[in-house]
Design an enzyme around this catalytic site. Structure first.
Site, PDB file in Angstrom:
ATOM      1  N   ASP A  36      36.287  38.812  37.411  1.00  0.00           N
ATOM      2  CA  ASP A  36      37.618  38.189  37.481  1.00  0.00           C
ATOM      3  C   ASP A  36      38.555  38.746  36.410  1.00  0.00           C
ATOM      4  O   ASP A  36      38.109  39.153  35.336  1.00  0.00           O
ATOM      5  CB  ASP A  36      37.458  36.672  37.311  1.00  0.00           C
ATOM      6  CG  ASP A  36      38.702  35.912  37.750  1.00  0.00           C
ATOM      7  OD1 ASP A  36      39.539  36.501  38.457  1.00  0.00           O
ATOM      8  OD2 ASP A  36      38.837  34.735  37.385  1.00  0.00           O
ATOM      9  N   GLY A  37      39.845  38.748  36.711  1.00  0.00           N
ATOM     10  CA  GLY A  37      40.850  39.093  35.702  1.00  0.00           C
ATOM     11  C   GLY A  37      41.525  40.446  35.901  1.00  0.00           C
ATOM     12  O   GLY A  37      42.282  40.887  35.028  1.00  0.00           O
ATOM     13  N   HIS A  53      42.976  46.357  39.851  1.00  0.00           N
ATOM     14  CA  HIS A  53      41.829  46.482  40.766  1.00  0.00           C
ATOM     15  C   HIS A  53      41.202  47.877  40.669  1.00  0.00           C
ATOM     16  O   HIS A  53      39.994  48.027  40.762  1.00  0.00           O
ATOM     17  CB  HIS A  53      42.252  46.181  42.203  1.00  0.00           C
ATOM     18  CG  HIS A  53      42.684  44.748  42.396  1.00  0.00           C
ATOM     19  ND1 HIS A  53      41.923  43.683  41.960  1.00  0.00           N
ATOM     20  CD2 HIS A  53      43.793  44.212  42.962  1.00  0.00           C
ATOM     21  CE1 HIS A  53      42.552  42.550  42.254  1.00  0.00           C
ATOM     22  NE2 HIS A  53      43.691  42.844  42.854  1.00  0.00           N
ATOM     23  N   GLU A  83      38.268  32.945  50.147  1.00  0.00           N
ATOM     24  CA  GLU A  83      39.555  32.395  49.705  1.00  0.00           C
ATOM     25  C   GLU A  83      40.542  33.506  49.335  1.00  0.00           C
ATOM     26  O   GLU A  83      41.754  33.274  49.296  1.00  0.00           O
ATOM     27  CB  GLU A  83      39.342  31.457  48.505  1.00  0.00           C
ATOM     28  CG  GLU A  83      38.641  30.148  48.839  1.00  0.00           C
ATOM     29  CD  GLU A  83      37.149  30.276  49.116  1.00  0.00           C
ATOM     30  OE1 GLU A  83      36.535  31.264  48.632  1.00  0.00           O
ATOM     31  OE2 GLU A  83      36.597  29.423  49.825  1.00  0.00           O
ATOM     32  N   ASN A  84      40.049  34.697  49.063  1.00  0.00           N
ATOM     33  CA  ASN A  84      40.950  35.782  48.662  1.00  0.00           C
ATOM     34  C   ASN A  84      41.891  36.237  49.786  1.00  0.00           C
ATOM     35  O   ASN A  84      42.874  36.946  49.534  1.00  0.00           O
ATOM     36  CB  ASN A  84      40.165  36.979  48.110  1.00  0.00           C
ATOM     37  CG  ASN A  84      39.567  36.736  46.730  1.00  0.00           C
ATOM     38  OD1 ASN A  84      38.498  37.232  46.387  1.00  0.00           O
ATOM     39  ND2 ASN A  84      40.255  35.944  45.904  1.00  0.00           N
ATOM     40  N   GLU A 220      21.531  30.665  34.124  1.00  0.00           N
ATOM     41  CA  GLU A 220      22.185  30.532  32.825  1.00  0.00           C
ATOM     42  C   GLU A 220      23.580  31.137  32.972  1.00  0.00           C
ATOM     43  O   GLU A 220      23.745  32.206  33.590  1.00  0.00           O
ATOM     44  CB  GLU A 220      21.402  31.306  31.752  1.00  0.00           C
ATOM     45  CG  GLU A 220      20.038  30.728  31.465  1.00  0.00           C
ATOM     46  CD  GLU A 220      20.102  29.320  30.876  1.00  0.00           C
ATOM     47  OE1 GLU A 220      21.049  29.024  30.128  1.00  0.00           O
ATOM     48  OE2 GLU A 220      19.188  28.526  31.179  1.00  0.00           O
TER      49      GLU A 220
HETATM   50  C1  IPE Z   1      36.663  34.798  42.356  1.00  0.00           C
HETATM   51  O1  IPE Z   1      37.833  35.129  41.681  1.00  0.00           O
HETATM   52  C2  IPE Z   1      36.422  35.764  43.479  1.00  0.00           C
HETATM   53  C3  IPE Z   1      36.042  37.114  43.074  1.00  0.00           C
HETATM   54  C4  IPE Z   1      35.814  37.517  41.858  1.00  0.00           C
HETATM   55  C5  IPE Z   1      35.897  38.047  44.158  1.00  0.00           C
HETATM   56  P1  IPE Z   1      39.221  34.465  42.052  1.00  0.00           P
HETATM   57  O2  IPE Z   1      40.224  34.998  41.126  1.00  0.00           O
HETATM   58  O3  IPE Z   1      39.495  34.616  43.500  1.00  0.00           O
HETATM   59  O4  IPE Z   1      38.895  32.917  41.783  1.00  0.00           O
HETATM   60  P2  IPE Z   1      39.857  31.716  41.405  1.00  0.00           P
HETATM   61  O5  IPE Z   1      40.977  31.728  42.387  1.00  0.00           O
HETATM   62  O6  IPE Z   1      40.314  31.938  40.011  1.00  0.00           O
HETATM   63  O7  IPE Z   1      38.970  30.528  41.514  1.00  0.00           O
HETATM   64  C1  IPE Z   2      39.275  39.723  40.415  1.00  0.00           C
HETATM   65  O1  IPE Z   2      40.476  39.809  39.732  1.00  0.00           O
HETATM   66  C2  IPE Z   2      39.255  40.573  41.665  1.00  0.00           C
HETATM   67  C3  IPE Z   2      39.265  39.805  42.922  1.00  0.00           C
HETATM   68  C4  IPE Z   2      39.267  38.506  43.030  1.00  0.00           C
HETATM   69  C5  IPE Z   2      39.290  40.587  44.136  1.00  0.00           C
HETATM   70  P1  IPE Z   2      41.738  38.927  40.152  1.00  0.00           P
HETATM   71  O2  IPE Z   2      42.538  39.697  41.148  1.00  0.00           O
HETATM   72  O3  IPE Z   2      41.315  37.570  40.584  1.00  0.00           O
HETATM   73  O4  IPE Z   2      42.520  38.852  38.786  1.00  0.00           O
HETATM   74  P2  IPE Z   2      43.313  37.621  38.217  1.00  0.00           P
HETATM   75  O5  IPE Z   2      42.364  36.464  38.186  1.00  0.00           O
HETATM   76  O6  IPE Z   2      44.473  37.387  39.117  1.00  0.00           O
HETATM   77  O7  IPE Z   2      43.734  38.053  36.856  1.00  0.00           O
HETATM   78 MG    MG Z   3      41.093  35.811  39.611  1.00  0.00          MG
END
Ligand code: IPE
Ligand code: IPE
Ligand code: MG
Length: 262
Positions: A36-37, A53, A83-84, A220
């Site tokens: 994430d992030g 990405h 959900e993405n 964990e």
């Molecule tokens: C979780 O990250 C899904 C993936 C890493 C693929 P998200 O960024 O989609 O999750 P939320 O929306 O913060 O819960």
């Molecule tokens: C994780 O990074 C990648 C996917 C969920 C595909 P994010 O795209 O969720 O990055 P943030 O959370 O918006 O920073």
């Molecule tokens: Mg995210």
């Protein structure tokens, strides 16, 4: 094994010191990562989200390699959740394009290291050309055993459980009293794969976001505030060392003699 770790850490580096603290006889069998992030990493640099990405895709490459070199048997990467789809179509399309490129380029590396790639999640909805690539790389690596990389794509933990229930009902082979935790888990996408011992999430969020809900029952959890594109060997080694400091009690007491402690 020693061969795999050649040049893994630079002499005198923090990573080298961490590596010395690692007990190779107690590594987790299965690591699962919520990557994430990426978006915030890009925003912090005034770049479009897609650049995050792209950088995230490089971090995937490094994480797979590092886990392989350390001898981790199973690695599950959460790459796209159900959900993405709620994101703008342009971002979603670019994510699939990036995955397509990753598969086109990384297949050689997987073959070289005898790593099996397996997809978990729903195929329906994934662009056909990406599905084709996934099927190609899965077939190409199906007999490999040095490590298994599970890619969670169009994945939802609740959907996985609902699909398992549907399959059991449709098959009509099991009587209710034949269904226990073991038989049920054989109907999940992860049938035959041990549950994750360690769940890592980057970017500091304290939630599981519908990931492996059944399988992480006793994992964990290790969370870093750093964004996924910055996830490096140092993070992985730190997570492993912290994991080895934990006492996994699985509901029992610390150790038998603890019962007599005041
Ligand atoms: C979780 O990250 C899904 C993936 C890493 C693929 P998200 O960024 O989609 O999750 P939320 O929306 O913060 O819960
Ligand atoms: C994780 O990074 C990648 C996917 C969920 C595909 P994010 O795209 O969720 O990055 P943030 O959370 O918006 O920073
Ligand atoms: Mg995210």
């Amino acid at each position: 094994m020693e061969d795999r770790l050649k040049d893994f850490v630079a002499p005198g580096s923090e990573e080298e010191a961490l590596l010395h603290h690692l007990d190779f006889s107690r590594l987790p069998l299965h690591i699962a990562i919520i990557m994430d992030g990426n978006g915030r990493w890009a925003e912090k640099r005034n770049l479009p989200r897609i650049e995050g990405h792209k950088a995230g895709s490089r971090a995937v490459k490094e994480a797979v390699e590092s886990c392989f070199r350390l001898g981790i048997k199973y690695l599950t990467l959460y790459a796209f959740s159900k959900e993405n789809w709620r994101r703008p179509a342009s971002e979603v399309n670019m994510l699939w394009e990036l995955l397509y490129d990753y598969l086109r380029k990384e297949d050689k590396e997987l073959v070289k290291n005898k790593i099996k790639l397996k997809v978990i999640g729903q195929r329906e909805g994934i662009p056909p050309k990406v599905c084709q690539e996934l099927a190609r790389v899965e077939a190409l690596t199906r007999d490999f055993e040095s490590m298994v990389v599970l890619l969670a794509l169009n994945y939802g933990g609740r959907t996985e459980i609902v699909e398992a229930v549907k399959k059991i009902i449709k098959e009509n082979k099991l009587k209710p009293d034949q269904i226990d935790e073991n038989t049920f888990s054989q109907y999940l996408y992860t049938a035959g794969i041990p549950d994750p011992d360690l769940l890592i999430r980057t970017s500091g969020e304290l939630r599981v976001s519908n990931f492996l809900l059944w399988q992480i029952a006793y994992a964990e959890i290790w969370i870093t505030p750093d964004y996924w594109p910055d996830f490096s060997r140092r993070h992985l080694l730190q997570a492993l060392i912290d994991y080895q400091k934990r006492e996994r009690r699985f509901g029992a007491v610390r150790h038998p003699s603890a019962q007599s402690l005041p």
